[in-house]
Design an enzyme around this catalytic site. Sequence first.
Site, mmCIF file in Angstrom:
data_model
loop_
_atom_site.group_PDB
_atom_site.id
_atom_site.type_symbol
_atom_site.label_atom_id
_atom_site.label_comp_id
_atom_site.label_asym_id
_atom_site.label_seq_id
_atom_site.Cartn_x
_atom_site.Cartn_y
_atom_site.Cartn_z
ATOM 1 N N ALA A 1 108.784 105.203 81.964
ATOM 2 C CA ALA A 1 109.984 105.211 81.133
ATOM 3 C C ALA A 1 111.059 106.087 81.743
ATOM 4 O O ALA A 1 110.779 107.059 82.445
ATOM 5 C CB ALA A 1 109.639 105.703 79.731
ATOM 6 N N GLY B 1 104.255 104.452 82.277
ATOM 7 C CA GLY B 1 104.590 103.042 82.109
ATOM 8 C C GLY B 1 104.313 102.205 83.337
ATOM 9 O O GLY B 1 104.035 101.007 83.232
ATOM 10 N N GLU C 1 101.082 110.536 79.886
ATOM 11 C CA GLU C 1 101.981 110.832 78.771
ATOM 12 C C GLU C 1 101.572 112.044 77.945
ATOM 13 O O GLU C 1 102.429 112.786 77.437
ATOM 14 C CB GLU C 1 102.097 109.603 77.851
ATOM 15 N N GLU D 1 100.841 101.254 83.029
ATOM 16 C CA GLU D 1 100.697 100.269 81.955
ATOM 17 C C GLU D 1 101.110 98.872 82.427
ATOM 18 O O GLU D 1 100.459 97.876 82.086
ATOM 19 C CB GLU D 1 101.520 100.707 80.745
#
Length: 267
Positions: free
Chosen positions: A66, A117, A141, A120
């Site tokens: 992110a 991310g 995170e 992910e």
Amino acid sequence: MSYETIRIERKDKGVVWVTIDNPPANALSENLMNDLEQLVDELSSDRNARVVVLASANEKIFVAGADLKGMIAGGSQFAGNESGISEQSGRMQKCFDRFATMPVPVIAAINGHALGGGCELAMACDFRIMAQGRGKIGLTEVSLGLIPGAGGTQRMTRLLGRAKATELIFFSKRLDAQEAFEVGLVNKVTTPESLEEETLDFAEELAEGAVRAMGLAKEAINAAEGSIEEGMNVEANAFAQTFKTGEPGVGLAAFFQRKKANFLPKK
């Protein structure tokens, strides 16, 4: 279609090579999210696309995760609005899940760091091929006082099992390519110099097969794992809840100061 942050190259045998190019760090910005959503729309309906490869133009980073500075800058719009935060999480979940359910094989060619991310997105692909010595992969995170919010808690648990996923997520572990291979997070390890060649060979071998049958098998495999939608909803809501704990303020501040975050209460 035109894109701002990605390039598409159509290789032999129906392999579509997608290069993510969002300087300086390939962060999951608004522009990149828009392009990824448009890309999956285009390729999901393209009968000539037999295998999709996601790669990076950045020599050190696959996808950075992110856009944290953007998150902080735009944080005021979500003040007191948990549904707004969970909606942002849900958007990323849905986008990545469309790669996971795309009716052709999808490969992540990981040339550098794939953290948060970026991990992910890689886990939403069917295969992950990673270059040794260029970077690390993991869900980091919690070190920022957050949790994975783009499907990470669900996909890592499904890939590695609850015990290993809990360990990696709670400790924000960053694995090198060999470590990731040993736990099953990546499928193949290469040298940095051979990553593109070996990924293309792997993609072409898949493309020579019955990719329509693979797509149907993928649908059945996903169904065997139970309802991911329910898990995604829980994750998005939990991600929003982290902003009520005060921990993201500590974690993000430490991140930008290049310090280790201390979440212990002040005496």
